[in-house]
Design an enzyme around this catalytic site. Structure first.
Site, short mmCIF file in Angstrom:
data_model
loop_
_atom_site.label_atom_id
_atom_site.label_comp_id
_atom_site.label_asym_id
_atom_site.label_seq_id
_atom_site.Cartn_x
_atom_site.Cartn_y
_atom_site.Cartn_z
N TRP A 30 57.81 12.46 53.40
CA TRP A 30 56.96 13.63 53.34
C TRP A 30 57.33 14.33 52.04
O TRP A 30 58.48 14.31 51.62
CB TRP A 30 57.26 14.62 54.47
CG TRP A 30 56.88 14.28 55.86
CD1 TRP A 30 57.76 14.05 56.88
CD2 TRP A 30 55.57 14.21 56.45
NE1 TRP A 30 57.07 13.83 58.04
CE2 TRP A 30 55.72 13.92 57.81
CE3 TRP A 30 54.28 14.36 55.93
CZ2 TRP A 30 54.65 13.77 58.67
CZ3 TRP A 30 53.20 14.21 56.80
CH2 TRP A 30 53.38 13.92 58.15
N HIS A 35 58.93 18.30 54.40
CA HIS A 35 60.32 18.40 54.86
C HIS A 35 60.74 19.86 55.04
O HIS A 35 61.45 20.20 55.98
CB HIS A 35 61.25 17.68 53.88
CG HIS A 35 61.20 16.19 54.03
ND1 HIS A 35 61.73 15.55 55.13
CD2 HIS A 35 60.67 15.23 53.25
CE1 HIS A 35 61.53 14.25 54.99
NE2 HIS A 35 60.89 14.03 53.87
N ASP A 74 66.07 12.97 49.31
CA ASP A 74 65.16 12.44 48.29
C ASP A 74 65.67 12.76 46.89
O ASP A 74 65.50 11.98 45.96
CB ASP A 74 63.76 13.04 48.44
CG ASP A 74 62.93 12.31 49.49
OD1 ASP A 74 63.28 11.17 49.85
OD2 ASP A 74 61.94 12.89 49.95
N ARG A 77 68.19 10.72 44.22
CA ARG A 77 67.80 9.82 43.14
C ARG A 77 68.15 10.42 41.79
O ARG A 77 68.41 9.70 40.84
CB ARG A 77 66.29 9.53 43.22
CG ARG A 77 65.98 8.40 44.18
CD ARG A 77 64.48 8.24 44.34
NE ARG A 77 63.90 9.34 45.10
CZ ARG A 77 62.60 9.60 45.14
NH1 ARG A 77 61.76 8.87 44.48
NH2 ARG A 77 62.15 10.59 45.89
N HIS A 91 65.18 5.68 54.94
CA HIS A 91 64.06 6.63 55.04
C HIS A 91 62.89 6.09 55.87
O HIS A 91 61.94 6.81 56.12
CB HIS A 91 63.53 6.98 53.64
CG HIS A 91 64.51 7.71 52.77
ND1 HIS A 91 64.36 9.03 52.42
CD2 HIS A 91 65.67 7.31 52.20
CE1 HIS A 91 65.38 9.40 51.64
NE2 HIS A 91 66.19 8.37 51.49
N HIS A 144 66.47 15.42 57.09
CA HIS A 144 65.48 14.67 56.31
C HIS A 144 64.91 13.47 57.07
O HIS A 144 63.69 13.29 57.14
CB HIS A 144 66.13 14.19 55.00
CG HIS A 144 65.16 13.52 54.08
ND1 HIS A 144 64.37 14.22 53.19
CD2 HIS A 144 64.81 12.22 53.95
CE1 HIS A 144 63.59 13.38 52.55
NE2 HIS A 144 63.83 12.15 52.98
N ASP A 148 61.23 12.22 58.18
CA ASP A 148 60.63 10.95 57.73
C ASP A 148 60.07 10.10 58.87
O ASP A 148 58.99 9.52 58.75
CB ASP A 148 61.67 10.11 56.98
CG ASP A 148 61.75 10.48 55.50
OD1 ASP A 148 60.88 11.22 55.02
OD2 ASP A 148 62.70 10.01 54.84
N HIS A 154 55.98 5.90 57.45
CA HIS A 154 57.40 5.56 57.34
C HIS A 154 57.84 4.71 58.53
O HIS A 154 59.01 4.36 58.66
CB HIS A 154 58.26 6.82 57.26
CG HIS A 154 58.35 7.37 55.88
ND1 HIS A 154 59.49 7.34 55.12
CD2 HIS A 154 57.41 7.94 55.09
CE1 HIS A 154 59.26 7.87 53.94
NE2 HIS A 154 57.99 8.24 53.90
N HIS A 201 50.16 5.84 51.01
CA HIS A 201 51.46 6.44 51.35
C HIS A 201 51.57 7.85 50.76
O HIS A 201 51.97 8.79 51.45
CB HIS A 201 52.61 5.55 50.85
CG HIS A 201 53.93 5.95 51.42
ND1 HIS A 201 54.47 5.37 52.54
CD2 HIS A 201 54.81 6.90 51.03
CE1 HIS A 201 55.62 5.95 52.81
NE2 HIS A 201 55.86 6.88 51.91
N ASP A 205 52.30 11.37 52.37
CA ASP A 205 53.51 12.11 51.99
C ASP A 205 53.15 13.49 51.46
O ASP A 205 53.86 14.46 51.69
CB ASP A 205 54.25 11.37 50.87
CG ASP A 205 55.32 10.45 51.41
OD1 ASP A 205 55.54 10.41 52.62
OD2 ASP A 205 55.94 9.74 50.59
ZN LIG Z 1 62.67 10.34 52.86
#
Ligand SMILES: [Zn+2]
Length: 300
Positions: A30, A35, A74, A77, A91, A144, A148, A154, A201, A205
């Site tokens: 999302w 989230h 998320d 990263r 996830h 989280h 998800d 997901h 997707h 999201d």
């Molecule tokens: Zn996620």
């Protein structure tokens, strides 16, 4: 601490800078908004004991609330590429939406899927012998991942049933007519007036909730009015049950649209977004109720 658009902007700018460094622009969850809403709706459902332990664990966080840490997994990263790589498969789980049956050895090898991740992080959070920072991260992961697993894409991928893996709609290209600007981390931009090139997707999201065009606070209030209530331990179910339920939503709610001739439809717009938004919002509310129930049971 109250949330502000300013903070969202700063977070998005930081996130976009961080994501620009990442090699694959795959959507992971999302959006920040989705989230954030799950955390924001769950927070008032916490028992005083859970509330107090959450505050203690999140001490020192820039925004020490469930909503404030909901997108951390998320954002890894950008902040911790090694941990992001190690946890990338936590996830989601790709179930076959024709059956939506969950078989751990096939669907969750080595415990690397969202179902096993929720169970594992919950155990870490419950274990008071663990160092506080390990339990803090477990809490942030839980907030989280429980979000998800309620994003239907997901939990399954329609085209798997047809012999191909479309990675939860990531490979299902969509030409989207919308007034919503693409996420700042998206490399794909439409020419003015043209439809946005994206994928199914990302529609789920990001665009599905963003196209409500509400501030996060207003959106949270609206969803609360729709009913967000504490649930009993008996009604809670398990992460596997939640994933199967999300997976079944893919077909039951017609996430993969067909035209009158039964062909897959790749041109979508406001009619699709508006028709599906109540389902997306119901999933956000359910995620919040389950997150609160999990935390209330785990942090007694
Ligand atoms: Zn996620």
């Amino acid at each position: 601490m109250t949330f502000s658009r300013q903070r969202l902007r700063r977070t998005l700018i930081a996130l976009s800078a961080a994501t620009a460094l990442a090699t694959t622009p795959t959507a992971f969850a999302w959006s920040h908004l989705g989230h954030w809403l799950v955390g924001e709706l769950a927070q008032p459902l916490l028992t005083p004991a859970a509330q107090q332990q959450v505050a203690q664990l999140l001490q020192g966080e820039p925004n020490p609330t469930l909503a404030g840490v909901a997108s951390w997994a998320d954002e890894l990263r950008g902040s911790d590429a090694g941990l992001a790589r190690k946890t990338a498969k936590w996830h989601y789980v790709d179930l076959d939406p024709e059956r939506c049956d969950y078989q751990p050895p096939r669907d969750c090898p080595d415990g690397n899927c969202v179902i096993a991740a929720i169970d594992a992080q919950r155990q870490i959070l419950a274990d008071v012998a663990q160092p506080p920072e390990v339990r803090r991260d477990a809490l942030k992961f839980l907030v989280h991942f429980i979000g998800d697993v309620h994003q239907p894409l997901h939990a399954g991928a329609r085209h798997m049933a047809e012999g191909g893996d479309d990675a939860g709609g990531n490979k299902y290209q969509v030409s989207l007519r919308t007034a919503v600007a693409p996420p700042s981390y998206s490399a794909k931009r439409a020419a003015p007036g043209a439809p946005t090139p994206t994928n199914l997707h990302s529609v789920w999201d990001y665009y599905e909730l963003e196209s409500a065009i509400l501030s996060p606070e207003k959106y949270a209030n609206q969803l609360r009015q729709g009913g967000v209530a504490p649930i009993s331990p008996e009604a809670l179910g398990s992460p596997a049950v939640w994933a199967v339920e999300s997976c079944k939503g893919i077909d039951a709610q017609g996430l993969y649209p067909r035209d009158e001739d039964g062909q897959w439809q790749h041109k979508l717009g406001g009619a699709y977004l508006d028709a599906k938004r109540p389902y997306a919002e119901a999933q956000i509310r359910t995620a919040a109720e389950r997150l609160a129930a999990v935390l209330n049971q785990t942090l007694k």
